[in-house]
Design a protein around this motif. Structure first.
Motif, PDB file in Angstrom:
ATOM      1  N   ILE A 274       0.754  -1.287   0.106  1.00 58.06           N
ATOM      2  CA  ILE A 274       0.078  -0.147   0.011  1.00 58.06           C
ATOM      3  C   ILE A 274       1.099   1.250   0.004  1.00 58.06           C
ATOM      4  N   PRO A 275       1.857   1.553   0.747  1.00 61.50           N
ATOM      5  CA  PRO A 275       2.681   2.517   0.746  1.00 61.50           C
ATOM      6  C   PRO A 275       3.307   2.779  -0.473  1.00 61.50           C
ATOM      7  N   PHE A 276       3.759   1.768  -1.211  1.00 58.60           N
ATOM      8  CA  PHE A 276       4.219   1.976  -2.346  1.00 58.60           C
ATOM      9  C   PHE A 276       3.524   2.261  -3.431  1.00 58.60           C
ATOM     10  N   VAL A 277       2.199   1.896  -3.628  1.00 58.67           N
ATOM     11  CA  VAL A 277       1.010   2.424  -4.277  1.00 58.67           C
ATOM     12  C   VAL A 277       0.679   3.894  -4.043  1.00 58.67           C
ATOM     13  N   GLY A 278       0.766   4.110  -2.711  1.00 59.31           N
ATOM     14  CA  GLY A 278       0.496   5.599  -2.397  1.00 59.31           C
ATOM     15  C   GLY A 278       1.519   6.358  -2.804  1.00 59.31           C
ATOM     16  N   MET A 279       2.900   6.274  -2.931  1.00 57.47           N
ATOM     17  CA  MET A 279       3.806   6.959  -3.411  1.00 57.47           C
ATOM     18  C   MET A 279       3.741   7.153  -4.869  1.00 57.47           C
ATOM     19  N   LEU A 280       3.308   6.166  -5.771  1.00 56.32           N
ATOM     20  CA  LEU A 280       3.359   6.103  -7.189  1.00 56.32           C
ATOM     21  C   LEU A 280       2.156   7.232  -7.420  1.00 56.32           C
ATOM     22  N   LEU A 281       0.994   6.895  -6.555  1.00 56.20           N
ATOM     23  CA  LEU A 281      -0.365   7.812  -6.932  1.00 56.20           C
ATOM     24  C   LEU A 281       0.177   9.270  -6.655  1.00 56.20           C
ATOM     25  N   CYS A 282       0.986   9.746  -5.662  1.00 58.07           N
ATOM     26  CA  CYS A 282       1.443  11.090  -5.134  1.00 58.07           C
ATOM     27  C   CYS A 282       2.177  11.471  -6.497  1.00 58.07           C
ATOM     28  N   ILE A 283       3.208  10.758  -7.191  1.00 66.20           N
ATOM     29  CA  ILE A 283       4.104  11.033  -7.783  1.00 66.20           C
ATOM     30  C   ILE A 283       3.224  11.393  -9.183  1.00 66.20           C
ATOM     31  N   ALA A 284       2.260  10.652  -9.467  1.00 67.99           N
ATOM     32  CA  ALA A 284       1.301  10.847 -10.767  1.00 67.99           C
ATOM     33  C   ALA A 284       0.487  12.043 -10.830  1.00 67.99           C
ATOM     34  N   ILE A 285      -0.072  12.205  -9.324  1.00 66.54           N
ATOM     35  CA  ILE A 285      -1.268  13.194  -9.057  1.00 66.54           C
ATOM     36  C   ILE A 285      -0.590  14.335  -8.617  1.00 66.54           C
ATOM     37  N   CYS A 286      -0.104  14.296  -7.579  1.00 67.43           N
ATOM     38  CA  CYS A 286       0.327  15.820  -7.091  1.00 67.43           C
ATOM     39  C   CYS A 286       0.778  16.968  -7.729  1.00 67.43           C
ATOM     40  N   PRO A 287       1.884  16.554  -8.793  1.00 67.65           N
ATOM     41  CA  PRO A 287       2.413  17.568  -9.834  1.00 67.65           C
ATOM     42  C   PRO A 287       1.372  18.335 -10.478  1.00 67.65           C
ATOM     43  N   LEU A 288       0.076  17.661 -10.869  1.00 67.81           N
ATOM     44  CA  LEU A 288      -0.850  18.125 -11.462  1.00 67.81           C
ATOM     45  C   LEU A 288      -1.990  18.981 -10.529  1.00 67.81           C
ATOM     46  N   VAL A 289      -2.331  18.406  -9.419  1.00 70.88           N
ATOM     47  CA  VAL A 289      -3.137  18.973  -8.560  1.00 70.88           C
ATOM     48  C   VAL A 289      -2.702  20.042  -7.727  1.00 70.88           C
TER      49      VAL A 289
ATOM     50  N   TRP B 146       5.564   8.006   3.125  1.00 71.85           N
ATOM     51  CA  TRP B 146       5.020   6.690   2.619  1.00 71.85           C
ATOM     52  C   TRP B 146       6.287   5.758   3.130  1.00 71.85           C
ATOM     53  N   SER B 147       7.629   6.287   3.229  1.00 66.55           N
ATOM     54  CA  SER B 147       8.508   5.408   3.656  1.00 66.55           C
ATOM     55  C   SER B 147       8.365   4.838   4.983  1.00 66.55           C
ATOM     56  N   LEU B 148       8.073   5.687   5.887  1.00 67.26           N
ATOM     57  CA  LEU B 148       8.134   5.329   7.458  1.00 67.26           C
ATOM     58  C   LEU B 148       6.650   4.744   7.521  1.00 67.26           C
ATOM     59  N   LEU B 149       5.587   4.830   6.480  1.00 66.84           N
ATOM     60  CA  LEU B 149       4.388   4.210   6.785  1.00 66.84           C
ATOM     61  C   LEU B 149       4.660   2.634   6.243  1.00 66.84           C
ATOM     62  N   PHE B 150       5.649   2.278   5.463  1.00 61.76           N
ATOM     63  CA  PHE B 150       6.039   0.878   5.222  1.00 61.76           C
ATOM     64  C   PHE B 150       7.121   0.428   6.361  1.00 61.76           C
ATOM     65  N   LEU B 151       8.164   1.186   6.637  1.00 55.86           N
ATOM     66  CA  LEU B 151       9.298   0.746   7.521  1.00 55.86           C
ATOM     67  C   LEU B 151       8.960   0.515   8.774  1.00 55.86           C
ATOM     68  N   ILE B 152       8.160   1.252   9.661  1.00 58.13           N
ATOM     69  CA  ILE B 152       7.655   1.151  11.032  1.00 58.13           C
ATOM     70  C   ILE B 152       6.741  -0.263  10.946  1.00 58.13           C
ATOM     71  N   PRO B 153       5.767  -0.329  10.072  1.00 56.64           N
ATOM     72  CA  PRO B 153       4.753  -1.722  10.431  1.00 56.64           C
ATOM     73  C   PRO B 153       5.590  -2.810  10.076  1.00 56.64           C
ATOM     74  N   PHE B 154       6.796  -2.741   8.862  1.00 55.52           N
ATOM     75  CA  PHE B 154       7.325  -3.807   8.850  1.00 55.52           C
ATOM     76  C   PHE B 154       8.456  -4.340   9.976  1.00 55.52           C
ATOM     77  N   ALA B 155       8.977  -3.294  10.795  1.00 61.24           N
ATOM     78  CA  ALA B 155       9.721  -3.433  11.606  1.00 61.24           C
ATOM     79  C   ALA B 155       8.966  -4.263  12.706  1.00 61.24           C
ATOM     80  N   LEU B 156       7.661  -3.705  13.122  1.00 59.70           N
ATOM     81  CA  LEU B 156       7.118  -4.339  14.232  1.00 59.70           C
ATOM     82  C   LEU B 156       6.333  -5.555  13.910  1.00 59.70           C
ATOM     83  N   THR B 157       6.321  -5.951  12.517  1.00 59.76           N
ATOM     84  CA  THR B 157       5.714  -7.226  12.260  1.00 59.76           C
ATOM     85  C   THR B 157       6.954  -8.409  12.164  1.00 59.76           C
TER      86      THR B 157
END
Length: 301
Positions: free
Chosen positions: A43-58, A74-85
């Motif tokens: 999910i964080p990877f998808v979120g980062m891709l969507l930001c790269i695609a949409i934010c420069p336009l919006v 988005w990096s922390l949103l992946f790294l922290i849950p990954f470390a906890l899991t």
């Protein structure tokens, strides 16, 4: 955004203080992770891709100023849950493996191709007719697999833009340039595209893509060029009807910075050797492992 980042950072600090066992745990190997990791972590990877695609336009201004915060979020949103899991050592191991084994290899190749290809320029008088544009797109597509999509894009975009500068309806040319030269064209060799380079660095044969993807690429190129030609032909006729004329129609072409082709070949050779040399006994220890500088866990440079 800053508040969210503060919360994530505090969560990571609390985890470090309250759960020291996560640091003492053993590092899990990639094979173990691959067998059981949840798709939720994508999910964080998808979120980062969507930001790269949409934010420069919006929100272009905010994106230019704060994009590093989006990436960090988005990096922390992946790294922290990954470390906890799993555990912190496994998270650090996988992070360093991505940075050293994938990103560093990719950015060095990209930097080399950007610098060298940026100094190669096709100069001359070209009229941006549909036939000329199709030919230039085809040349760029063919080059992409051998000098990389970045290199081919750097070499070919300027001639195409110059050839079509007299036209008012040429957006489709740039769009199909991105499809063909900057993406599809790089699928035949590991040099062409970063994911293929990563596969080559992990043992995929250099000619695998050429053997398996050539028919697929040829079909896509033919279909896209046919669609583009029809679209460009219609736009070309409208430009002519509006009274626009090519600035020049000669064919005096020359390649500026041709000596950089030597450096391009050196880069290609270096990529090939980077995948071949680790398989030789000279670059392995007694156990058959590739020699390198140990960094952390299973990560070596």
């Amino acid at each position: 955004m800053k508040k969210i980042l503060s919360v994530l950072t505090l969560t990571a600090a609390a985890t470090a203080l309250c759960c020291p066992s996560v640091f003492a745990a053993e590092i899990m190997h990639s094979a173990e992770l691959g067998a059981g990791i949840s798709l939720v972590f994508a999910i964080p990877f998808v979120g980062m891709l969507l930001c790269i695609a949409i934010c420069p336009l919006v929100i272009p201004e905010k994106w230019e100023k704060w994009r590093w915060l989006f990436v960090l979020f988005w990096s922390l949103l992946f790294l922290i849950p990954f470390a906890l899991t799993y555990n912190v050592p496994t998270m650090v191991d996988q992070l360093l493996e991505s940075l050293v084994g994938d990103y560093l290899t990719f950015i060095v190749l990209l930097f080399g191709l950007f610098c060298v290809a940026g100094n190669i320029c096709l100069e001359g008088d070209l009229a941006g007719t549909p036939k000329t544009n199709v030919l230039l797109l085809l040349i760029g597509t063919a080059l992409a697999s051998w000098i990389g999509t970045t290199g081919a894009s750097m070499v070919m975009i300027r001639p195409i833009l110059r050839a079509n500068r007299w036209r008012s309806k040429c957006v489709q040319t740039v769009v199909f340039f991105i499809f063909l030269v900057s993406n599809i064209g790089g699928c035949l060799t590991p040099i062409g595209d970063p994911p293929l380079l990563m596969g080559f660095m992990r043992g995929v044969p250099f000619t695998w893509e050429l053997q398996h993807l050539l028919p697929i690429m040829a079909l896509n190129v033919v279909v896209l060029l046919a669609i583009y030609f029809v679209m460009d032909q219609r736009a070309y006729r409208k430009d002519l009807a509006a009274g626009r004329k090519p600035l020049s129609g000669g064919a005096k072409l020359r390649l500026s910075g041709a000596h950089n082709i030597v450096f391009m070949l050196v880069i290609v050779l270096a990529v090939v050797l980077s995948g071949v040399l680790p398989g030789m006994p000279l670059f392995q220890n007694a156990a058959g492992d590739v020699l390198g500088i140990h960094i952390f866990g299973s990560v070596s440079l």
